[in-house]
Design a protein around this motif. Structure first.
Motif, PDB file in Angstrom:
ATOM      1  N   PRO A  92     -49.450  57.274  79.149  1.00 62.16           N
ATOM      2  CA  PRO A  92     -49.420  56.416  77.893  1.00 62.16           C
ATOM      3  C   PRO A  92     -48.313  55.567  77.615  1.00 62.16           C
ATOM      4  N   ARG A  93     -48.108  54.247  78.136  1.00 58.72           N
ATOM      5  CA  ARG A  93     -47.159  53.431  77.943  1.00 58.72           C
ATOM      6  C   ARG A  93     -47.570  51.949  77.876  1.00 58.72           C
ATOM      7  N   LYS A  94     -46.655  51.266  77.640  1.00 55.64           N
ATOM      8  CA  LYS A  94     -47.099  49.646  77.262  1.00 55.64           C
ATOM      9  C   LYS A  94     -46.576  48.786  78.800  1.00 55.64           C
ATOM     10  N   TRP A  95     -47.699  48.532  79.452  1.00 54.19           N
ATOM     11  CA  TRP A  95     -46.992  47.942  80.858  1.00 54.19           C
ATOM     12  C   TRP A  95     -46.874  46.384  80.413  1.00 54.19           C
ATOM     13  N   VAL A  96     -46.237  45.809  81.163  1.00 55.39           N
ATOM     14  CA  VAL A  96     -45.702  44.357  80.967  1.00 55.39           C
ATOM     15  C   VAL A  96     -47.002  43.448  80.948  1.00 55.39           C
ATOM     16  N   LEU A  97     -47.674  43.525  82.194  1.00 56.86           N
ATOM     17  CA  LEU A  97     -49.140  42.920  82.389  1.00 56.86           C
ATOM     18  C   LEU A  97     -48.990  41.360  82.234  1.00 56.86           C
ATOM     19  N   TYR A  98     -49.289  41.092  80.958  1.00 53.06           N
ATOM     20  CA  TYR A  98     -49.473  39.478  80.803  1.00 53.06           C
ATOM     21  C   TYR A  98     -48.072  39.124  79.918  1.00 53.06           C
ATOM     22  N   ASP A  99     -47.518  39.958  79.588  1.00 51.51           N
ATOM     23  CA  ASP A  99     -46.162  39.754  78.639  1.00 51.51           C
ATOM     24  C   ASP A  99     -45.016  39.212  79.400  1.00 51.51           C
ATOM     25  N   THR A 100     -44.938  38.601  80.558  1.00 51.35           N
ATOM     26  CA  THR A 100     -44.116  38.203  81.340  1.00 51.35           C
ATOM     27  C   THR A 100     -43.243  37.031  80.915  1.00 51.35           C
ATOM     28  N   LYS A 101     -43.616  36.457  79.812  1.00 54.63           N
ATOM     29  CA  LYS A 101     -42.644  35.195  79.334  1.00 54.63           C
ATOM     30  C   LYS A 101     -42.892  34.080  80.172  1.00 54.63           C
ATOM     31  N   ILE A 102     -43.805  34.223  81.086  1.00 52.12           N
ATOM     32  CA  ILE A 102     -44.038  32.761  82.057  1.00 52.12           C
ATOM     33  C   ILE A 102     -45.672  32.700  82.090  1.00 52.12           C
ATOM     34  N   LYS A 103     -46.131  31.607  81.318  1.00 46.21           N
ATOM     35  CA  LYS A 103     -47.338  31.241  81.390  1.00 46.21           C
ATOM     36  C   LYS A 103     -48.272  31.527  82.583  1.00 46.21           C
ATOM     37  N   ASP A 104     -49.330  32.173  82.589  1.00 45.69           N
ATOM     38  CA  ASP A 104     -50.103  32.454  83.685  1.00 45.69           C
ATOM     39  C   ASP A 104     -49.423  32.902  85.105  1.00 45.69           C
TER      40      ASP A 104
ATOM     41  N   ASP B 149     -50.073  23.108  90.101  1.00 46.37           N
ATOM     42  CA  ASP B 149     -49.501  23.626  91.731  1.00 46.37           C
ATOM     43  C   ASP B 149     -48.133  23.714  91.842  1.00 46.37           C
ATOM     44  N   ASP B 150     -47.453  22.521  91.642  1.00 41.14           N
ATOM     45  CA  ASP B 150     -45.893  22.716  92.001  1.00 41.14           C
ATOM     46  C   ASP B 150     -45.238  23.740  90.913  1.00 41.14           C
ATOM     47  N   LYS B 151     -45.507  24.102  89.933  1.00 41.63           N
ATOM     48  CA  LYS B 151     -45.070  25.005  89.137  1.00 41.63           C
ATOM     49  C   LYS B 151     -45.333  26.582  89.619  1.00 41.63           C
ATOM     50  N   ARG B 152     -46.663  26.646  90.174  1.00 36.49           N
ATOM     51  CA  ARG B 152     -47.014  27.677  90.973  1.00 36.49           C
ATOM     52  C   ARG B 152     -46.460  28.120  91.963  1.00 36.49           C
ATOM     53  N   ILE B 153     -46.408  26.998  92.929  1.00 39.14           N
ATOM     54  CA  ILE B 153     -45.550  27.231  94.231  1.00 39.14           C
ATOM     55  C   ILE B 153     -44.021  27.622  93.713  1.00 39.14           C
ATOM     56  N   VAL B 154     -43.192  26.954  93.065  1.00 36.79           N
ATOM     57  CA  VAL B 154     -41.874  27.388  92.764  1.00 36.79           C
ATOM     58  C   VAL B 154     -41.893  28.803  92.413  1.00 36.79           C
ATOM     59  N   TYR B 155     -42.581  29.266  91.501  1.00 32.79           N
ATOM     60  CA  TYR B 155     -42.661  30.604  90.987  1.00 32.79           C
ATOM     61  C   TYR B 155     -42.956  31.613  92.131  1.00 32.79           C
TER      62      TYR B 155
END
Length: 147
Positions: free
Chosen positions: A23-35, A58-64
């Motif tokens: 019973p804990r809150k996982w980060v999951l979607y709350d990474t502070k990075i869109k998508d 795509d450029d941002k996706r690839i940089v991440y």
């Protein structure tokens, strides 16, 4: 073989049992990075803990992705072993994302005898990915810092 309704009920029960055990809150979607998100996945063949980078640009996706890749040795040596890195992973719907994941095979969400094993896998791997992210998240989030 389960009916669709039985299969849905069993999966719902699986996730409720997992949440009760951890019973804990996982980060999951709350990474502070869109998508940019962390995900659990399980079916009747495998369980996976995923980092999905689904940025429309795509450029941002690839940089991440390349930022994660630049930290691969640290991530694998200190946090999670046996990761798979795929810069251009194609989803069933045809969308291309970047994905990093670890998986456990030869398990089944439909068989309760595997649940404890899956729960432990999920908890250990996701916890370690989160610990990595808490330590290196500022670097990953900052697109001004080159890889």
């Amino acid at each position: 073989m389960y009916s669709k309704e039985e299969s849905q009920r069993l999966k719902r029960e699986f996730w409720i049992d997992f949440a009760d055990k951890y019973p804990r809150k996982w980060v999951l979607y709350d990474t502070k990075i869109k998508d940019f998100s962390f995900k659990f996945y399980v079916d009747n063949k495998k369980a996976q803990v995923l980092i999905d980078i689904e940025h429309r640009n795509d450029d941002k996706r690839i940089v991440y992705f390349e930022k994660l890749e630049s930290l691969k040795h640290i991530l694998e040596d200190d946090f999670v072993k046996d990761l798979v890195f795929e810069k251009n992973f194609v989803l069933e719907n045809g969308k291309t994302i970047s994905r990093v994941w670890v998986e456990k095979t030869d398990i089944s969400v439909s068989n309760k005898k595997y649940w404890e094993e899956i729960f432990e896998f999920f908890h250990e791997k996701m916890h370690n990915i989160e610990m990595f992210y808490f330590e290196y998240g500022d670097y990953i989030r900052d697109l001004e810092i080159n890889t």
